[in-house]
Enzyme design. Structure first.
Site, PDB file in Angstrom:
ATOM      1  N   ASP A  13      40.906  24.921  46.600  1.00 39.94           N
ATOM      2  CA  ASP A  13      40.760  25.285  45.019  1.00 39.94           C
ATOM      3  C   ASP A  13      41.949  25.666  44.302  1.00 39.94           C
ATOM      4  O   ASP A  13      41.859  26.457  43.540  1.00 39.94           O
ATOM      5  CB  ASP A  13      39.518  26.258  44.819  1.00 39.94           C
ATOM      6  CG  ASP A  13      38.289  25.952  45.941  1.00 39.94           C
ATOM      7  OD1 ASP A  13      38.122  24.670  45.798  1.00 39.94           O
ATOM      8  OD2 ASP A  13      37.753  26.710  46.456  1.00 39.94           O
ATOM      9  N   LYS A  16      44.303  21.010  43.072  1.00 44.24           N
ATOM     10  CA  LYS A  16      44.977  19.889  43.394  1.00 44.24           C
ATOM     11  C   LYS A  16      44.302  18.780  42.580  1.00 44.24           C
ATOM     12  O   LYS A  16      45.098  17.866  41.958  1.00 44.24           O
ATOM     13  CB  LYS A  16      44.480  19.692  44.787  1.00 44.24           C
ATOM     14  CG  LYS A  16      44.842  20.848  45.844  1.00 44.24           C
ATOM     15  CD  LYS A  16      44.466  20.455  47.218  1.00 44.24           C
ATOM     16  CE  LYS A  16      43.009  20.644  47.444  1.00 44.24           C
ATOM     17  NZ  LYS A  16      42.542  21.956  47.346  1.00 44.24           N
ATOM     18  N   GLY A  40      35.767  19.834  46.132  1.00 46.86           N
ATOM     19  CA  GLY A  40      35.473  19.836  44.667  1.00 46.86           C
ATOM     20  C   GLY A  40      36.713  19.982  43.864  1.00 46.86           C
ATOM     21  O   GLY A  40      37.429  21.067  44.085  1.00 46.86           O
ATOM     22  N   HIS A  41      36.991  19.005  43.313  1.00 45.13           N
ATOM     23  CA  HIS A  41      38.453  18.958  42.562  1.00 45.13           C
ATOM     24  C   HIS A  41      38.108  18.655  41.168  1.00 45.13           C
ATOM     25  O   HIS A  41      37.429  17.861  40.677  1.00 45.13           O
ATOM     26  CB  HIS A  41      39.445  17.683  42.866  1.00 45.13           C
ATOM     27  CG  HIS A  41      39.916  17.977  44.519  1.00 45.13           C
ATOM     28  ND1 HIS A  41      40.986  17.385  44.750  1.00 45.13           N
ATOM     29  CD2 HIS A  41      39.264  18.797  45.471  1.00 45.13           C
ATOM     30  CE1 HIS A  41      40.960  17.561  46.215  1.00 45.13           C
ATOM     31  NE2 HIS A  41      40.231  18.490  46.531  1.00 45.13           N
ATOM     32  N   GLN A 223      40.690  20.137  50.688  1.00 46.51           N
ATOM     33  CA  GLN A 223      41.193  21.334  51.381  1.00 46.51           C
ATOM     34  C   GLN A 223      42.638  21.955  51.509  1.00 46.51           C
ATOM     35  O   GLN A 223      43.232  21.699  50.385  1.00 46.51           O
ATOM     36  CB  GLN A 223      40.342  21.274  52.944  1.00 46.51           C
ATOM     37  CG  GLN A 223      39.110  21.065  53.114  1.00 46.51           C
ATOM     38  CD  GLN A 223      38.713  19.740  52.672  1.00 46.51           C
ATOM     39  OE1 GLN A 223      39.203  18.756  53.008  1.00 46.51           O
ATOM     40  NE2 GLN A 223      37.469  19.683  51.789  1.00 46.51           N
ATOM     41  N   LEU A 331      48.489  30.734  36.357  1.00 44.77           N
ATOM     42  CA  LEU A 331      49.628  31.977  35.809  1.00 44.77           C
ATOM     43  C   LEU A 331      49.022  32.819  34.688  1.00 44.77           C
ATOM     44  O   LEU A 331      48.878  33.976  34.671  1.00 44.77           O
ATOM     45  CB  LEU A 331      50.677  31.477  35.365  1.00 44.77           C
ATOM     46  CG  LEU A 331      51.807  32.439  35.204  1.00 44.77           C
ATOM     47  CD1 LEU A 331      52.451  33.289  36.493  1.00 44.77           C
ATOM     48  CD2 LEU A 331      53.308  31.867  34.731  1.00 44.77           C
TER      49      LEU A 331
HETATM   50  P1  GDP Z   1      41.222  21.895  43.913  1.00 45.43           P
HETATM   51  O1  GDP Z   1      40.012  22.030  44.910  1.00 45.43           O
HETATM   52  O2  GDP Z   1      42.477  22.311  44.413  1.00 45.43           O
HETATM   53  O3  GDP Z   1      41.235  20.483  43.135  1.00 45.43           O
HETATM   54  O4  GDP Z   1      40.635  23.120  42.973  1.00 45.43           O
HETATM   55  P2  GDP Z   1      39.523  23.390  42.159  1.00 45.43           P
HETATM   56  O5  GDP Z   1      39.178  22.304  41.142  1.00 45.43           O
HETATM   57  O6  GDP Z   1      38.183  23.486  43.001  1.00 45.43           O
HETATM   58  O7  GDP Z   1      39.598  24.739  41.517  1.00 45.43           O
HETATM   59  C1  GDP Z   1      40.679  24.992  40.661  1.00 45.43           C
HETATM   60  C2  GDP Z   1      40.001  25.527  39.109  1.00 45.43           C
HETATM   61  O8  GDP Z   1      41.171  26.177  38.491  1.00 45.43           O
HETATM   62  C3  GDP Z   1      39.509  24.421  38.182  1.00 45.43           C
HETATM   63  O9  GDP Z   1      38.298  24.992  37.867  1.00 45.43           O
HETATM   64  C4  GDP Z   1      40.724  23.992  37.425  1.00 45.43           C
HETATM   65  O10 GDP Z   1      40.116  23.584  36.107  1.00 45.43           O
HETATM   66  C5  GDP Z   1      41.152  25.411  37.126  1.00 45.43           C
HETATM   67  N1  GDP Z   1      42.714  25.126  36.857  1.00 45.43           N
HETATM   68  C6  GDP Z   1      43.817  24.696  37.630  1.00 45.43           C
HETATM   69  N2  GDP Z   1      44.682  24.816  36.996  1.00 45.43           N
HETATM   70  C7  GDP Z   1      44.747  25.964  36.285  1.00 45.43           C
HETATM   71  C8  GDP Z   1      45.648  26.885  35.279  1.00 45.43           C
HETATM   72  O11 GDP Z   1      46.783  26.479  35.548  1.00 45.43           O
HETATM   73  N3  GDP Z   1      45.079  27.749  34.680  1.00 45.43           N
HETATM   74  C9  GDP Z   1      43.712  27.940  34.614  1.00 45.43           C
HETATM   75  N4  GDP Z   1      43.326  29.039  33.831  1.00 45.43           N
HETATM   76  N5  GDP Z   1      42.781  27.334  35.478  1.00 45.43           N
HETATM   77  C10 GDP Z   1      43.305  26.135  36.114  1.00 45.43           C
HETATM   78  P1  IMO Z   2      39.214  21.640  47.942  1.00 47.66           P
HETATM   79  O1  IMO Z   2      39.332  20.403  48.434  1.00 47.66           O
HETATM   80  C1  IMO Z   2      37.771  25.436  49.510  1.00 47.66           C
HETATM   81  C2  IMO Z   2      35.877  25.623  53.461  1.00 47.66           C
HETATM   82  C3  IMO Z   2      34.298  26.013  53.732  1.00 47.66           C
HETATM   83  C4  IMO Z   2      34.403  26.560  54.884  1.00 47.66           C
HETATM   84  C5  IMO Z   2      35.392  25.835  55.891  1.00 47.66           C
HETATM   85  C6  IMO Z   2      34.483  24.726  56.487  1.00 47.66           C
HETATM   86  O2  IMO Z   2      38.082  21.937  46.846  1.00 47.66           O
HETATM   87  O3  IMO Z   2      40.125  22.704  48.041  1.00 47.66           O
HETATM   88  P2  IMO Z   2      33.490  22.367  56.149  1.00 47.66           P
HETATM   89  O4  IMO Z   2      32.394  22.379  55.143  1.00 47.66           O
HETATM   90  O5  IMO Z   2      34.508  21.619  55.834  1.00 47.66           O
HETATM   91  O6  IMO Z   2      33.155  22.250  57.575  1.00 47.66           O
HETATM   92  O7  IMO Z   2      33.628  23.883  55.921  1.00 47.66           O
HETATM   93  O8  IMO Z   2      36.107  25.183  54.825  1.00 47.66           O
HETATM   94  N1  IMO Z   2      36.123  24.483  52.747  1.00 47.66           N
HETATM   95  C7  IMO Z   2      36.620  24.672  51.356  1.00 47.66           C
HETATM   96  N2  IMO Z   2      37.184  25.863  50.694  1.00 47.66           N
HETATM   97  N3  IMO Z   2      37.972  24.356  49.121  1.00 47.66           N
HETATM   98  C8  IMO Z   2      37.577  23.331  49.578  1.00 47.66           C
HETATM   99  O9  IMO Z   2      38.049  21.960  49.279  1.00 47.66           O
HETATM  100  C9  IMO Z   2      36.827  23.275  50.903  1.00 47.66           C
HETATM  101  N4  IMO Z   2      36.652  22.515  51.836  1.00 47.66           N
HETATM  102  C10 IMO Z   2      36.067  23.206  52.905  1.00 47.66           C
HETATM  103  O10 IMO Z   2      33.952  26.984  52.763  1.00 47.66           O
HETATM  104  O11 IMO Z   2      34.740  28.221  54.887  1.00 47.66           O
HETATM  105 MG    MG Z   3      38.133  22.658  44.813  1.00 48.90          MG
END
Ligand code: GDP
Ligand code: IMO
Ligand code: MG
Length: 430
Positions: A13, A16, A40-41, A223, A331
């Site tokens: 999270d 990415k 979840g991206h 991940q 940031l």
């Molecule tokens: P991922 O799994 O690595 O793709 O990340 P997620 O989407 O799960 O979580 C990242 C969260 O941070 C999302 O809600 C994005 O919209 C948000 N986000 C990404 N870059 C920035 C940033 O520079 N500033 C802020 N405030 N939010 C950001």
């Molecule tokens: P993104 O791509 C954050 C965590 C789960 C759990 C562990 C194992 O959005 O960054 P699983 O269901 O994969 O066997 O769970 O990994 N986990 C994540 N945490 N972001 C993710 O994906 C994750 N995918 C799995 O919460 O601790």
């Molecule tokens: Mg995510």
């Protein structure tokens, strides 16, 4: 030829999806090399928010072909639900292709995921419950079902029977569940066969030919490094290799073709699920980061655990992924907090560790050693160049760069596509 790997540097999270979205507009292919619908991206385009789970975020980049790689585990029900949901919002998922070698998640994998978590009791991993671990376990045990198996029903039947011969023993005798009828599983999979078949490709061949023709490929890791089954906080990890080497395996692109390894890292740290987390905060600052940063899991709706930036992890991730560049996100969330602690090392039973301890028990007992820097009060969300940032924000970035073992080439100052400072463009190779 450009082949960029996007890797999470912490526990997921990091942003990415956003990084992929920014770069995806300029590449020919966006490949998901690992994971499944546990990811979840989030991508925010023109104020519209998209949350991609199984699909690569590149599906939103108009000129890129999104590909689900051989290293992924695919839940077909979730795949088609996600495609339909996106198309209902006007996005075009028709370019999506799936590697014929990708593994398929069966309903029994989800059952086993949930049951094994229950059996682990207080040592549970806190998985997403999507059947990810059991599907990867079957792949390695050589009883997995692959996307291409749907092209031949009799082969599929044989494979499902082999898998269930073992699983039913376990389900009935160990877990006290009902045995599963192989025909039910064959019917379940064949129900998707017609829709899946035209999407299947020999992804390894297609991607390598594209690179040979001078085209560009981005691998969007799911991940993150600390969730890697080899390099992460085992056993509190996912069951794939989300690190850069895993992206090569999971897409069929050899390491000599890689032009950039881009680590995505938050200006603080979060984690979902169980497992050690040295800089985790249990005070008002943890709550502050959680609420101000909007730290709620996209996939399961769980609140993310929050803590300060950990440069031991940043250095470790830079090393195991051979990062060429870092993309520092969020940031803006640190604006106005007075002082920013940065973890520079750990202390374990009075001994200082400047690098990741070898033993997991030491990591469990690691106490962060902090240095602090003054935060800035100015709103930075409008900054588009490094010079636009207040001096204190620049000093913070410079210090993180010194501590993290890699240059910081991108800085996120908001969730939107344009809310980014670009210092070195990985597409231009500078
Ligand atoms: P991922 O799994 O690595 O793709 O990340 P997620 O989407 O799960 O979580 C990242 C969260 O941070 C999302 O809600 C994005 O919209 C948000 N986000 C990404 N870059 C920035 C940033 O520079 N500033 C802020 N405030 N939010 C950001
Ligand atoms: P993104 O791509 C954050 C965590 C789960 C759990 C562990 C194992 O959005 O960054 P699983 O269901 O994969 O066997 O769970 O990994 N986990 C994540 N945490 N972001 C993710 O994906 C994750 N995918 C799995 O919460 O601790
Ligand atoms: Mg995510």
């Amino acid at each position: 030829m450009t082949a960029i790997i996007v890797v999470g540097a912490q526990w997921g999270d990091e942003g990415k999806g956003k990084a992929t979205d920014i770069l995806g507009g300029h590449v020919d292919y966006v490949v998901k090399p690992n994971g499944g619908n546990n990811a979840g991206h989030t991508v925010v385009v023109g104020g519209e928010k998209y949350e991609l789970k199984l699909l690569p975020a590149g599906v939103l980049s108009e000129n890129a072909t999104p590909v689900i790689g051989n290293g992924c585990v695919v839940n077909l029900e979730a795949l088609f639900e996600e495609i339909d949901g996106l198309e209902a919002r006007g996005a075009d998922a028709s370019r999506l292709r799936v590697s014929a070698n990708a593994q398929l998640v069966a309903p029994y994998h989800q059952t086993i995921d949930k049951v094994t978590e229950r059996f682990l009791g207080k040592r549970a991993i806190g998985t997403t419950g999507r059947g990810i671990g059991p599907t990867y376990a079957d792949k390695v045990s050589r009883i997995g079902i692959r996307a291409q198996d749907l092209l031949d029903e009799s082969i599929l039947r044989q494979k499902v029977e082999s898998a269930l011969n073992q699983k039913n023993q376990m389900l009935v005798k160990l877990y006290n569940r009902k045995a599963i009828d192989p025909e039910e599983i064959v019917r379940y999979f064949m129900g998707f066969a017609d829709r899946l078949a035209p999407m299947l490709i020999d992804a390894e061949l297609v991607l390598n030919q594209a690179l040979d023709e001078g085209k560009s490929v981005l691998m969007e890791g799911g991940q993150a490094t600390m969730l890697d089954v080899d390099h992460g906080t085992y056993p509190f990890v996912t069951s794939s290799n989300p690190t850069a080497g895993g992206a090569c395996v999971g897409s069929g692109i050899g390491p000599t073709k890689i032009t950039s390894s881009l680590g995505i890292i938050k200006a603080y740290t979060t984690r979902v699920g169980a497992g050690p987390f040295p800089t985790e905060l249990f005070d008002k600052w943890g709550e502050y980061l959680q609420t101000t940063g909007g730290e709620v899991g996209v996939n399961t709706g769980r609140k993310r655990r929050c803590g300060w930036y950990d440069s031991v992890i940043a250095r470790y991730a830079s090393r195991v992924n051979g990062f060429t560049d870092l993309f520092l996100t969020k940031l803006d969330v640190l604006t106005g907090i007075g002082e920013i602690p940065i973890c520079v090392a750990y202390e374990v039973d009075g001994k200082r560790f400047d690098e990741m301890p070898m033993s997991q028990s030491d990591f469990h007992h690691a106490v962060p050693v902090y240095e602090t820097m003054p935060a800035w009060d100015e709103d930075i969300t409008g900054a588009r160049t490094f010079a636009d940032l207040p001096e204190r924000a620049q000093d913070y970035i410079n210090r993180l760069e010194e501590l993290s073992g890699c240059r910081i080439s991108y800085i996120g100052v908001g969730p939107g596509r344009d809310e980014t400072i670009v210092r070195h463009d990985v597409l231009a190779g500078k």
